[in-house]
Enzyme design. Structure first.
Site, PDB file in Angstrom:
ATOM      1  N   GLY A   7      14.555 -41.901 -43.041  1.00 47.93           N
ATOM      2  CA  GLY A   7      15.040 -42.759 -44.103  1.00 47.93           C
ATOM      3  C   GLY A   7      14.642 -41.999 -45.507  1.00 47.93           C
TER       4      GLY A   7
ATOM      5  CD  GLU B 130      14.404 -35.391 -52.409  1.00 50.76           C
ATOM      6  OE1 GLU B 130      14.749 -34.395 -53.034  1.00 50.76           O
ATOM      7  OE2 GLU B 130      13.668 -36.257 -52.967  1.00 50.76           O
TER       8      GLU B 130
END
Length: 220
Positions: free
Chosen positions: A138, A143
């Site tokens: 996740g 990111e």
């Protein structure tokens, strides 16, 4: 219930008595039969269940032929690439294995972008996350959204393409479904604030797989 029965006099002739006795017995049986039915439990009406056939016309149709690769590939023919991977390399400082945006397909300068990340088992984090059930972490989904926001911000006034930028915080992250190898993660970010003096941006983002939301965040 009370039954009243009249008994005839013996002065009548025998034939008449026999006939009358017969009539009396028949009358008594009729009364008893009608009385007995009054104590029977009411019968439950039988409900006949009729199955409803849905899409009956479809059953008569011949099954459709499997779609060809060309037909499936044409489903995304209207999606045009705005920034290719080579273009992204000229904007972001990230490189393999941490470059998480493969292309940008929608872009509004200084405001928003839609990017694509093709998830593949060849990525090194799947070796340990997890060996028997590979799932894209996740934090890497977040990111990837941040990198997409960076593609927008690094082309804004006061920024320089290729410059290194940092995460300052993220709020309201919700993961909706696992992202696995073979998925295409379609991401969208929108810049809410931009301080060109300090190079600080605030953005929101979300990402989808096959039209279903996989992750969303309120602010980063």
């Amino acid at each position: 219930m009370y039954l009243t029965i009249s008994i005839f006099s013996s002065s009548q002739n025998s034939n008449s008595n026999i006939q009358n006795n017969t009539n009396m017995k028949l009358a008594l049986l009729t009364i008893l039969a009608s009385t007995a039915t009054a104590f029977l439990a009411p019968t439950t009406p039988v409900i006949q269940r009729i199955s409803t056939q849905i899409n009956a016309e479809d059953d008569d149709e011949t099954p459709s032929e499997p779609r060809t690769a060309e037909e499936i590939s044409s489903l995304t023919s209207s999606v045009k690439t705005v920034f290719s991977l080579e273009d992204i390399n000229g904007i972001l400082p990230h490189r393999y294995p941490f470059l998480l945006v493969d292309k940008v397909v929608e872009y509004e300068m200084g405001k928003k972008a839609v990017g694509v990340k093709c998830v593949t088992l060849n990525e090194p984090h799947f070796t340990g996350h997890f060996p028997d059930r590979p799932i894209m972490p996740g934090v890497l989904q977040v990111e990837a959204l941040a990198q997409l926001a960076g593609i927008v911000c690094l082309q804004m006034e006061g920024a320089e393409p290729g410059a290194v930028f940092f995460f300052a915080g993220v709020d309201g992250v919700k993961w909706k479904k696992p992202v696995v190898p073979g998925d295409t993660l379609v991401m969208e970010v929108e810049i809410k604030k931009w301080n060109k003096r300090f190079g600080i941006a605030t953005a929101v983002g979300r990402a989808y797989v096959d039209g279903e939301m996989a992750v969303e965040l309120d602010e980063m």
